[in-house]
Design an enzyme around this catalytic site. Structure first.
Site, PDB file in Angstrom:
ATOM      1  N   VAL A  12      12.809   3.825   7.059  1.00 13.11           N
ATOM      2  CA  VAL A  12      11.348   3.732   6.962  1.00 13.11           C
ATOM      3  C   VAL A  12      10.952   3.224   5.586  1.00 13.11           C
ATOM      4  O   VAL A  12      10.162   2.276   5.449  1.00 13.11           O
ATOM      5  CB  VAL A  12      10.700   5.104   7.250  1.00 13.11           C
ATOM      6  CG1 VAL A  12       9.188   5.014   7.098  1.00 13.11           C
ATOM      7  CG2 VAL A  12      11.066   5.582   8.649  1.00 13.11           C
ATOM      8  N   TYR A  13      11.489   3.832   4.545  1.00  8.86           N
ATOM      9  CA  TYR A  13      11.181   3.397   3.176  1.00  8.86           C
ATOM     10  C   TYR A  13      11.615   1.949   2.961  1.00  8.86           C
ATOM     11  O   TYR A  13      10.844   1.134   2.435  1.00  8.86           O
ATOM     12  CB  TYR A  13      11.888   4.314   2.188  1.00  8.86           C
ATOM     13  CG  TYR A  13      11.714   3.912   0.743  1.00  8.86           C
ATOM     14  CD1 TYR A  13      10.512   4.150   0.081  1.00  8.86           C
ATOM     15  CD2 TYR A  13      12.744   3.299   0.039  1.00  8.86           C
ATOM     16  CE1 TYR A  13      10.349   3.788  -1.250  1.00  8.86           C
ATOM     17  CE2 TYR A  13      12.586   2.930  -1.286  1.00  8.86           C
ATOM     18  CZ  TYR A  13      11.392   3.180  -1.924  1.00  8.86           C
ATOM     19  OH  TYR A  13      11.238   2.815  -3.236  1.00  8.86           O
TER      20      TYR A  13
END
Length: 242
Positions: free
Chosen positions: A152-153
């Site tokens: 996600v990051y």
């Protein structure tokens, strides 16, 4: 101090700690006045007490759309101009995607992508009118390497990498330079969300950067001759690949 940023006004988001604080300290050392933007009022006031009146505290909750939209007018009210924007504020969601919380994903993507885009969008007319400006965005080594423990990051930083490279091509004709700093793991509060075994492995191998080192690279980018744009600096600990 060489004074290479004398007379310049910078605004740095997420400047109460970590890379933002280190960037502020580095720009102050080069003679800039720095509007330090964060939601932590006490930390900003402590910065000003420690670093002096060239620190201009500005409390904004960037995740509040109405508050976020006040960034440029409030910077101009406090400092009269804006030469440099360091869009640094961000958050981190790591670990396996299946274990991530949807609300945390939304918050991180909003701060890491949407807020950055809105901040840059809002300052561009001022810089275009003046025919000069510098925009630096804190990206990550994760924008260049598909990091398996933080999908996600990493995805948020891949998006920002594209944003930096495309906006740069749109605005260089106005005398505006746009670049990003892409550090590997930096000793900041964001690492608190790292898997414990990865963090310990990085500590044991000497695979972490100090935020001060990132701040020094930011000022290097800003102090190049105007005919040179440092498009993206990827910096990592020498031992990162061990």
């Amino acid at each position: 101090m060489t004074g290479k940023l004398n007379g310049k006004v910078a605004a740095i988001t997420g400047s109460a700690s970590g890379i933002g604080l280190a960037s502020a300290e580095a720009m102050l050392a080069e003679g800039a006045r720095v509007v330090c933007i964060d939601r932590d009022r006490a930390a900003l006031e402590a910065m000003r007490a420690r670093l002096g009146d060239a620190v201009i505290p500005l409390v904004i909750d960037l995740l509040d759309p109405k508050d976020c939209a006040t960034l440029l007018p409030r910077v101009l009210e406090l400092a009269g101009r804006l030469d440099i924007l360091h869009a640094n504020a961000g958050s981190y969601v790591g670990g396996d995607l299946v274990d991530n919380d949807n609300a945390a994903i939304d918050r991180m993507l909003n701060l890491n992508i949407n807020v950055v885009m809105k901040n840059v969008h809002d300052v561009l007319p001022h810089m275009i009118e003046r025919g000069s400006g510098d925009i630096i965005i804190t990206s990550s080594l994760a924008a260049h390497f598909p990091t398996p423990w933080e999908p996600v990051y990493a995805s948020s930083k891949w998006a920002i990498n594209c944003f930096v490279q495309t906006v740069r091509r749109q605005v260089f004709k106005h005398g505006i330079r746009v670049g990003s700093i892409s550090p590997g793991p930096v000793i900041t509060a964001l690492l608190a969300d790292w898997p414990a075994e990865k963090l310990q492995e990085a500590r044991d191998s000497g695979s972490l950067l100090d935020a001060r080192e990132v701040g020094e690279v930011v000022t290097f980018m800003l102090t190049r001759p105007r005919g040179m744009t440092i498009r993206d600096v990827v910096m990592m600990p020498t031992n990162f690949d061990l």
